[in-house]
Enzyme design. Structure first.
Site, PDB file in Angstrom:
ATOM      1  N   GLY A 208       0.827  -1.206   0.000  1.00  0.00           N
ATOM      2  CA  GLY A 208       0.000   0.000   0.000  1.00  0.00           C
ATOM      3  C   GLY A 208       0.851   1.242   0.000  1.00  0.00           C
ATOM      4  O   GLY A 208       2.053   1.189  -0.262  1.00  0.00           O
ATOM      5  N   ASN A 209       0.228   2.365   0.276  1.00  0.00           N
ATOM      6  CA  ASN A 209       0.984   3.609   0.416  1.00  0.00           C
ATOM      7  C   ASN A 209       0.344   4.453   1.512  1.00  0.00           C
ATOM      8  O   ASN A 209      -0.687   4.086   2.069  1.00  0.00           O
ATOM      9  CB  ASN A 209       1.075   4.361  -0.912  1.00  0.00           C
ATOM     10  CG  ASN A 209      -0.294   4.730  -1.440  1.00  0.00           C
ATOM     11  OD1 ASN A 209      -0.985   5.568  -0.866  1.00  0.00           O
ATOM     12  ND2 ASN A 209      -0.710   4.095  -2.521  1.00  0.00           N
ATOM     13  N   ARG A 210       0.946   5.594   1.795  1.00  0.00           N
ATOM     14  CA  ARG A 210       0.563   6.342   2.997  1.00  0.00           C
ATOM     15  C   ARG A 210      -0.542   7.371   2.764  1.00  0.00           C
ATOM     16  O   ARG A 210      -0.814   8.184   3.628  1.00  0.00           O
ATOM     17  CB  ARG A 210       1.797   7.018   3.591  1.00  0.00           C
ATOM     18  CG  ARG A 210       2.836   5.994   4.032  1.00  0.00           C
ATOM     19  CD  ARG A 210       4.065   6.658   4.581  1.00  0.00           C
ATOM     20  NE  ARG A 210       3.754   7.457   5.743  1.00  0.00           N
ATOM     21  CZ  ARG A 210       4.523   8.420   6.211  1.00  0.00           C
ATOM     22  NH1 ARG A 210       5.633   8.720   5.585  1.00  0.00           N
ATOM     23  NH2 ARG A 210       4.174   9.105   7.275  1.00  0.00           N
TER      24      ARG A 210
END
Ligand SMILES: Cc1cc2nc3c(=O)[nH]c(=O)nc-3n(C[C@H](O)[C@H](O)[C@H](O)COP(=O)(O)O)c2cc1C
Length: 404
Positions: A208-210
């Site tokens: 995922g990412n932030r």
């Protein structure tokens, strides 16, 4: 802290005004409740006085020495009338001043939001619709009532929108500025993507990412406040849907691509605020990847490229549609943040690119932001540091200037 006047009309939904009042005071605002005499037949003045900490009167003959019928409106930062009855809309549209609330409406310089609630027949009656049109023409925001269960067994359009949604809208108006209450996106269809895609590795884990989705949520919320029909394609975000916004939840980049391409053909504007993964695992394990006994034995993850949704949108866009990209950039040896962003704008071919400097991770999940909006014609508009709603309002201002 802002000074909010909460006007309350005489409808059954007046009890929800107490919840709205509570939301305003908990956000730190000073609230003066101005009910109509009819409203006090539904909820007692004591409730509004105790919750607001301010006196409650309905007529212009109290506090005459303070000229309350003029001063309350003049000193307000925002007036919210909830519920606005059919009668109150008629009196406001006619410019009457036969009680403290209507006198206040005539003296307010600040943004005014009417939140109607009534039976469907009353709402759809041409007299009410004409009054709504008059108030909107004069610059007030009149929210469409929610659809659902009304008093008694009836249901249809006429319900008061949820107090939390009205409070969120008031917050947008107070933080992003009164411009957001101009219905200048009315009649426009807008698609916003938000959040970060999640690419599964196995049934438990994902890459995922932030991205928290907060900036995309703000863009959708502000567009809806400005009157647009808004679809929010939300990747991995679990926030409540902003009022008046249809949320399409997605997980992976491929799901986001399918949803955005399905929603965008008849959109006036597509804003790609979501952080879409460039890569995904080449294969997804059907069962959870397990640790082996030998600690040196770890799984190898091979990645493959995801489709470039922004480039595809640009290639497929119908005439007149504006495509807005987002770039979360960090400076490095090859160039600074803006140099990378200009190269991305040229590569993708979108009309506008909203650039966030994410060096040090300062933007993700925070309530505030700052940006530069680059345009294909070479102009750069600096959006000063502010709440994500304020940044969203500035982005929509730039978009509006370019809409046909
Ligand atoms: C039980 C009851 C419920 C009512 N609910 C509504 C309502 O939801 N919306 C509305 O426009 N009028 C409603 N009315 C009618 C208003 O109370 C009436 O038009 C009144 O004059 C409104 O006064 P105001 O606009 O000064 O508050 C209701 C009346 C009663 C008796």
């Amino acid at each position: 802290m802002s000074r909010i006047v909460l006007g309350v009309g005489g409808g059954v939904a007046a009890y929800k005004a107490a919840l709205l009042l509570r939301a305003f005071t908990e956000a730190g605002h000073d609230v003066r409740v101005v009910p109509t005499p009819a409203a006090l037949r539904f909820v007692g003045a004591a409730t509004f006085e105790a919750l607001s900490g301010n006196p409650v009167t309905t007529d212009v003959w109290s506090d005459v020495d303070e000229v309350a019928h003029v001063r309350i409106g003049q000193t307000a930062d925002l007036v919210v009338v909830a519920p606005a009855t059919a009668d109150l809309l008629a009196r406001a549209a006619a410019g009457r001043a036969d009680d403290l609330l209507t006198a206040t409406l005539l003296t307010a310089h600040c943004p005014v939001v009417f939140v109607p609630a009534m039976h469907t027949e009353m709402w759809l009656h041409p007299a009410t619709q004409d009054n709504v049109a008059t108030l909107r023409r004069r610059g007030s925001l009149v929210l469409p009532p929610a659809v659902g269960r009304l008093t008694g067994p009836d249901s249809g359009p006429g319900r008061l929108p949820e107090p939390a949604d009205v409070a969120a809208l008031a917050h947008v108006a107070l933080t992003a500025g009164p411009d957001v209450l101009r219905a200048d996106l009315a009649g426009r269809r807008v698609v916003v993507s938000a959040g970060g895609t999640r690419e599964p590795l196995d049934p438990v884990r994902y890459l995922g990412n932030r991205s928290s989705g907060k900036q995309g949520w703000a863009l959708a919320r502000v567009a809806a406040a400005r009157g647009a029909e808004v679809v929010l394609v939300a990747a991995g975000v679990d926030l409540p849907a902003p009022f008046g916004v249809r949320v399409v939840p997605v997980g992976t980049a491929e799901e986001l691509r399918t949803a955005v391409l399905a929603e965008s053909p008849d959109a006036d504007v597509v804003v790609m605020a979501a952080a879409v993964a460039d890569f995904r695992p080449a294969s997804v394990a059907a069962t959870k990847l397990k640790k082996k006994d030998d600690p040196r034995e770890v799984p190898e993850v091979r990645l493959v490229r995801n489709p470039d949704v922004l480039a595809e949108l640009v290639a497929k866009r119908p005439p007149g549609q504006l495509v807005v990209g987002f770039a979360a950039e960090t400076g490095d040896d090859d160039g600074d943040v803006l140099a990378h962003a200009r190269a991305k704008l040229a590569r993708k071919g979108c009309d506008l690119l909203v650039v966030n400097d994410v060096s040090g991770g300062g933007v993700f999940g925070r309530p505030d932001n700052a940006a530069v909006v680059l345009a294909a014609d070479g102009t750069a508009t600096e959006v000063p540091h502010g709440s994500k709603d304020a940044v969203a309002a500035a982005v929509w201002q730039t978009v509006l200037a370019r809409l046909p």
